[in-house]
Each structure stands twice: as structure tokens, then as C-alpha cells.
Design a protein around this motif. Structure first.
Motif, PDB file in Angstrom:
ATOM      1  N   CYS A 169       0.973  -1.078   0.243  1.00  0.00           N
ATOM      2  CA  CYS A 169      -0.384   0.471  -0.296  1.00  0.00           C
ATOM      3  C   CYS A 169       0.453   1.187  -0.284  1.00  0.00           C
ATOM      4  O   CYS A 169       1.855   1.389   0.686  1.00  0.00           O
ATOM      5  CB  CYS A 169      -0.832   0.146   1.369  1.00  0.00           C
ATOM      6  SG  CYS A 169      -1.690   1.652   1.039  1.00  0.00           S
TER       7      CYS A 169
ATOM      8  N   ILE B 183      -0.127   4.552   0.247  1.00  0.00           N
ATOM      9  CA  ILE B 183      -0.401   5.155   1.713  1.00  0.00           C
ATOM     10  C   ILE B 183       0.634   5.006   2.351  1.00  0.00           C
ATOM     11  O   ILE B 183       1.090   5.301   4.037  1.00  0.00           O
ATOM     12  CB  ILE B 183      -1.583   5.188   2.061  1.00  0.00           C
ATOM     13  CG1 ILE B 183      -2.841   5.781   1.194  1.00  0.00           C
ATOM     14  CG2 ILE B 183      -1.811   5.843   3.322  1.00  0.00           C
ATOM     15  CD1 ILE B 183      -3.943   6.062   0.742  1.00  0.00           C
TER      16      ILE B 183
ATOM     17  N   TRP C 288      -7.632  21.183   2.744  1.00  0.00           N
ATOM     18  CA  TRP C 288      -8.317  20.727   3.061  1.00  0.00           C
ATOM     19  C   TRP C 288      -9.088  21.457   4.616  1.00  0.00           C
ATOM     20  O   TRP C 288     -10.001  21.846   5.409  1.00  0.00           O
ATOM     21  CB  TRP C 288      -8.096  18.994   3.728  1.00  0.00           C
ATOM     22  CG  TRP C 288      -9.027  18.638   4.312  1.00  0.00           C
ATOM     23  CD1 TRP C 288     -10.088  17.676   3.605  1.00  0.00           C
ATOM     24  CD2 TRP C 288      -9.366  17.568   6.035  1.00  0.00           C
ATOM     25  NE1 TRP C 288     -10.981  17.157   5.150  1.00  0.00           N
ATOM     26  CE2 TRP C 288      -9.939  17.587   5.495  1.00  0.00           C
ATOM     27  CE3 TRP C 288      -8.886  18.355   6.494  1.00  0.00           C
ATOM     28  CZ2 TRP C 288     -10.838  17.203   7.226  1.00  0.00           C
ATOM     29  CZ3 TRP C 288      -8.896  18.217   7.919  1.00  0.00           C
ATOM     30  CH2 TRP C 288     -10.069  17.201   8.515  1.00  0.00           C
TER      31      TRP C 288
ATOM     32  N   CYS D  14      -6.822  15.096 -13.339  1.00  0.00           N
ATOM     33  CA  CYS D  14      -6.393  14.112 -13.869  1.00  0.00           C
ATOM     34  C   CYS D  14      -5.671  14.506 -14.584  1.00  0.00           C
ATOM     35  O   CYS D  14      -5.389  15.351 -15.166  1.00  0.00           O
ATOM     36  CB  CYS D  14      -7.707  13.219 -14.399  1.00  0.00           C
ATOM     37  SG  CYS D  14      -7.022  11.887 -15.822  1.00  0.00           S
TER      38      CYS D  14
ATOM     39  N   HIS E 135     -11.181  13.933  -7.854  1.00  0.00           N
ATOM     40  CA  HIS E 135     -11.495  13.616  -5.986  1.00  0.00           C
ATOM     41  C   HIS E 135     -11.867  11.689  -5.649  1.00  0.00           C
ATOM     42  O   HIS E 135     -12.239  11.159  -7.455  1.00  0.00           O
ATOM     43  CB  HIS E 135     -12.644  14.260  -5.644  1.00  0.00           C
ATOM     44  CG  HIS E 135     -12.478  15.884  -6.287  1.00  0.00           C
ATOM     45  ND1 HIS E 135     -11.698  16.485  -5.013  1.00  0.00           N
ATOM     46  CD2 HIS E 135     -12.815  16.647  -6.846  1.00  0.00           C
ATOM     47  CE1 HIS E 135     -11.479  17.742  -5.925  1.00  0.00           C
ATOM     48  NE2 HIS E 135     -12.422  18.259  -6.645  1.00  0.00           N
ATOM     49  N   ALA E 136     -11.826  11.721  -4.658  1.00  0.00           N
ATOM     50  CA  ALA E 136     -11.843  10.587  -4.482  1.00  0.00           C
ATOM     51  C   ALA E 136     -13.714  10.190  -5.106  1.00  0.00           C
ATOM     52  O   ALA E 136     -13.459   8.947  -5.284  1.00  0.00           O
ATOM     53  CB  ALA E 136     -12.236  10.777  -2.615  1.00  0.00           C
ATOM     54  N   ARG E 137     -14.557  10.422  -4.993  1.00  0.00           N
ATOM     55  CA  ARG E 137     -15.682   9.969  -5.966  1.00  0.00           C
ATOM     56  C   ARG E 137     -15.865  10.297  -6.571  1.00  0.00           C
ATOM     57  O   ARG E 137     -16.348   9.238  -7.843  1.00  0.00           O
ATOM     58  CB  ARG E 137     -16.673  11.161  -5.251  1.00  0.00           C
ATOM     59  CG  ARG E 137     -16.725  11.780  -5.527  1.00  0.00           C
ATOM     60  CD  ARG E 137     -18.073  12.986  -5.472  1.00  0.00           C
ATOM     61  NE  ARG E 137     -17.642  14.807  -6.042  1.00  0.00           N
ATOM     62  CZ  ARG E 137     -16.393  16.143  -5.086  1.00  0.00           C
ATOM     63  NH1 ARG E 137     -16.513  15.145  -3.592  1.00  0.00           N
ATOM     64  NH2 ARG E 137     -16.575  16.590  -5.885  1.00  0.00           N
ATOM     65  N   ASP E 138     -14.735  10.169  -7.573  1.00  0.00           N
ATOM     66  CA  ASP E 138     -14.255   9.631  -9.380  1.00  0.00           C
ATOM     67  C   ASP E 138     -13.248   9.144  -9.632  1.00  0.00           C
ATOM     68  O   ASP E 138     -13.256   9.540 -10.775  1.00  0.00           O
ATOM     69  CB  ASP E 138     -13.985  11.515  -9.773  1.00  0.00           C
ATOM     70  CG  ASP E 138     -14.754  13.166  -9.458  1.00  0.00           C
ATOM     71  OD1 ASP E 138     -16.391  12.554  -9.377  1.00  0.00           O
ATOM     72  OD2 ASP E 138     -13.845  14.101  -8.872  1.00  0.00           O
ATOM     73  N   VAL E 139     -13.275   8.343  -8.743  1.00  0.00           N
ATOM     74  CA  VAL E 139     -12.031   7.358  -8.876  1.00  0.00           C
ATOM     75  C   VAL E 139     -12.378   5.962  -8.917  1.00  0.00           C
ATOM     76  O   VAL E 139     -13.319   6.008  -7.419  1.00  0.00           O
ATOM     77  CB  VAL E 139     -10.627   8.107  -8.901  1.00  0.00           C
ATOM     78  CG1 VAL E 139     -10.178   8.978  -9.668  1.00  0.00           C
ATOM     79  CG2 VAL E 139     -10.299   7.561  -7.376  1.00  0.00           C
ATOM     80  N   ASP E 140     -11.949   5.161  -9.174  1.00  0.00           N
ATOM     81  CA  ASP E 140     -12.360   3.586  -8.947  1.00  0.00           C
ATOM     82  C   ASP E 140     -10.857   3.234  -8.641  1.00  0.00           C
ATOM     83  O   ASP E 140     -10.366   2.979  -9.200  1.00  0.00           O
ATOM     84  CB  ASP E 140     -12.610   2.527  -9.823  1.00  0.00           C
ATOM     85  CG  ASP E 140     -14.850   3.244  -9.787  1.00  0.00           C
ATOM     86  OD1 ASP E 140     -14.865   3.537  -8.686  1.00  0.00           O
ATOM     87  OD2 ASP E 140     -14.846   3.122 -11.372  1.00  0.00           O
ATOM     88  N   PRO E 141     -10.462   2.776  -7.559  1.00  0.00           N
ATOM     89  CA  PRO E 141      -9.526   1.588  -7.203  1.00  0.00           C
ATOM     90  C   PRO E 141      -9.600   0.567  -7.703  1.00  0.00           C
ATOM     91  O   PRO E 141     -10.071  -0.355  -7.471  1.00  0.00           O
ATOM     92  CB  PRO E 141      -9.643   2.195  -5.521  1.00  0.00           C
ATOM     93  CG  PRO E 141      -9.960   3.210  -5.170  1.00  0.00           C
ATOM     94  CD  PRO E 141     -11.502   2.882  -6.117  1.00  0.00           C
TER      95      PRO E 141
END
Length: 151
Positions: free
Chosen positions: A12, A14, A99, A129, A137-143
Motif C-alpha cells: 500500500c 499510503i 483541506w 487527472c 476527487h475520491a468520488r471520481d475514481v475507482d481504485p
């Protein structure tokens, strides 16, 4: 105190990044070095950090290739400068700042403003992108699993 090695917990990015700067002092040290507070005594005074902890953190950041030590007099005294790797970490800190400014600054507003060199305007970081240039943003991607994912 023995630190947990997060890089061994999972495949990972992160966790690997947290292994480098995942305790509270390192991002603040990086911020100071970025804005020009680059000598040990200056960093210690600005942060109010103990000499022992600051020494440990600076040694860790240097060992990781995030900062580089440069002597500034004949005695063994150093100033610290960001490497390319460290400068890219500051990019991440700028996202954290955005943030914090949005959710935590309160009525007083952001404590620091950023002027963009290219256009001269006061601005904030915007994730986009690298392929299409659209906001990301987080809601705009699929890991999805990558080539380094654990099997």
C-alpha cells in the motif's frame, strides 16, 4: 521508542508514505524547510520540539532521501534543504493544507496564502487527472489493483 514499520504491513502506497512521514513532526519539519526555516536551531525554535526528537526526525528524513544536509560553517552545523523527493512530499502537504483551510480554518480564514509563480495569482491546490485535466476527487475514481498489488 520503536516505530512501527508501516511499509511492511501491506502492499500500500499510503502505508509506505506513512512510514516516511507518518508521525506529526515530520510534515511540520518539511513545511519549515520549504519556507526557509532550514537550520536546526531555527526549526527547533519554530516548532518547540526537543533536540532529541528533532535530531531523530531529521536523521530519518535524510536517510529516506527527503532532505539533504549541507554544512554552513566549519563546525559540524548543517542546514537542511529539500531534495526532489522531499519537494514532491510538500505537494502532498499543500493538498492537506487545502483541506485544513476548508474544514478547520474557521472565520479567521487560512493562515497562509499561496501565490502561483506562473500567473502571480493567489490560489490553492486543485487535484486534476493527468490524462484529461479534469478535476479528480475520491468520488471520481475507482481504485483497481496495480502491478505491485499483493496476490
Amino acid at each position: 521508542m520503536q516505530r512501527t514499520n508501516f511499509s511492511e504491513l501491506a502492499a500500500c502506497s499510503i502505508a509506505r508514505t506513512l512510514d516516511v512521514i507518518g508521525e506529526p513532526w515530520s510534515p511540520l519539519i518539511l513545511r519549515d524547510v520549504w519556507v526557509g526555516v532550514s537550520r536546526f536551531e531555527q526549526i527547533q525554535a519554530d516548532l518547540g520540539i526537543s533536540r532529541k526528537v528533532l535530531t531523530e526526525r531529521l536523521n530519518h528524513l535524510a536517510d529516506q532521501g527527503i532532505v539533504e544536509r549541507r554544512p554552513y560553517d566549519r563546525r559540524p552545523r548543517y542546514e537542511y534543504v529539500l531534495t526532489e523527493k522531499g519537494t514532491e512530499l510538500v505537494d502532498m502537504l499543500m493538498v492537506m493544507t487545502r483541506w485544513g483551510d476548508k474544514w478547520l480554518a474557521g472565520e479567521a480564514g487560512p493562515p497562509v496564502l499561496y501565490r502561483h509563480h506562473a500567473c502571480g495569482e493567489i490560489t490553492s491546490v486543485d487535484l486534476r487527472c493527468t490524462h484529461c485535466g479534469e478535476p479528480m476527487h475520491a468520488r471520481d475514481v475507482d481504485p483497481l489493483p496495480g502491478p505491485g498489488a499483493a496476490n
